[in-house]
Design an enzyme around this catalytic site. Structure first.
Site, short mmCIF file in Angstrom:
data_model
loop_
_atom_site.label_atom_id
_atom_site.label_comp_id
_atom_site.label_asym_id
_atom_site.label_seq_id
_atom_site.Cartn_x
_atom_site.Cartn_y
_atom_site.Cartn_z
N ASN A 61 0.95 -1.06 0.04
CA ASN A 61 0.04 0.12 0.04
C ASN A 61 0.86 1.26 -0.16
OD1 ASN A 61 -2.08 2.00 0.48
ND2 ASN A 61 -2.98 0.89 1.97
N VAL A 62 0.78 2.00 -1.08
CA VAL A 62 1.76 3.11 -1.14
C VAL A 62 1.37 4.09 -0.16
CG1 VAL A 62 2.40 2.65 -3.52
CG2 VAL A 62 0.42 4.12 -3.16
N TYR A 153 -10.29 14.28 -7.12
CA TYR A 153 -9.16 13.91 -8.06
C TYR A 153 -8.40 15.13 -8.60
CZ TYR A 153 -7.13 11.55 -12.26
OH TYR A 153 -6.32 10.99 -13.20
N SER A 156 -5.90 16.22 -6.06
CA SER A 156 -4.74 15.41 -5.72
C SER A 156 -3.78 15.58 -7.00
CB SER A 156 -5.30 13.82 -5.73
OG SER A 156 -5.71 13.49 -6.98
N LYS A 157 -4.13 15.87 -8.14
CA LYS A 157 -3.56 16.07 -9.29
C LYS A 157 -2.89 17.16 -9.43
CE LYS A 157 -3.68 11.65 -10.66
NZ LYS A 157 -2.75 11.01 -10.63
#
Length: 260
Positions: A61-62, A153, A156-157
């Site tokens: 899990n990163v 999303y 996060s990006k």
């Protein structure tokens, strides 16, 4: 004799991550896939080894900082070094902005943003020791323009853009280059539900100067360049791979009337 190259690709068991893995394997790199899809990842590595490639798989899990360090350590032990990291692991959630819960926001940020940071931190000591390294993070079109129902999303990006620039500045003295790519609309099995929708397809392609979707191999080729010695003076860049989508809308104005 050319030095043997080694790479970690997170999210490498499918989609764009797998395209990157295949590109690196074709070049003779040793590759470690990091993914939560244990069965699929193990199958891919088995197939690559049967073809004579040096491939490894680590499930983990990163989003867990300690797991990220452990996975980097295991990859370094398996391959002998870490020259390249590609952070392709990511998730997406579509929810109206007023309905986004803290659980969704944190889940998306943890995988896409935190996970990328943790993996960068985890490989840094190995790259510093080697005196070189190349990292490519995955941003998105949604880091450059807004879109409805993709708040988590996009956040996060957008964060990936600044993480990339910050690490590029911080780690240049160690010979570590950090760049990012912002893929446009790419045809993958996971995106087929959207990309093959007639209305969506017409809307997106009408706004894309090249008039088509991208291919995973085209994204992998750009990442291959960014992690190669040919890009030795390139760091802190966020490179769109979008067929010209961010350059402008070809349908914004009507075609010019030919003059006699």
């Amino acid at each position: 004799m050319e030095k043997r190259r080694t790479a970690i690709v997170t999210g490498g068991a499918s989609g764009l991550g797998l395209a990157v893995v295949n590109r690196f394997i074709e070049k003779g790199y040793a590759v470690t896939i990091v993914d939560v899809a244990e069965e699929k990842g193990s199958q891919i590595v088995h197939q690559l080894r049967e073809q004579g490639a040096e491939a490894h798989f680590i499930t983990g899990n990163v989003t867990d900082q300690e797991q990220a360090r452990d996975m980097a350590k295991r990859a370094a032990e398996a391959m002998g070094s870490i020259h390249i990291l590609v952070n392709a692991a990511g998730i997406i959630r579509r929810t109206p902005a007023t309905e986004v819960k803290d659980t969704e926001l944190m889940a998306v940020l943890q995988v896409n943003l935190h996970g990328s940071v943790f993996m960068c931190q985890a490989v840094q000591p190995y790259m510093e020791q080697a005196g070189e390294g190349a990292i490519v993070n995955f941003s998105s079109m949604l880091a450059h323009y807004g879109s409805e129902n993709l708040l988590s999303y996009a956040a996060s990006k957008g964060g990936i853009v600044q993480v990339t620039k910050s690490l590029a500045v911080s780690w240049a003295k160690y010979g570590i280059r950090v760049n990012a790519v912002s893929p446009g609309y790419i045809e993958t099995p996971l995106s087929s539900g959207a990309t093959q929708n007639p209305k969506f397809r017409e809307r997106i392609l009408s706004r894309t100067p090249q008039g088509r979707y991208g291919k995973p191999e085209e994204v992998a080729a750009v990442i291959d360049f960014l992690t190669s010695s040919e890009a030795s003076f390139v760091t802190g860049v966020v490179l769109p791979i979008d067929g010209g989508l961010l350059a402008g809308d070809p349908m914004l104005y009507p075609p010019a009337t030919p003059t006699a």
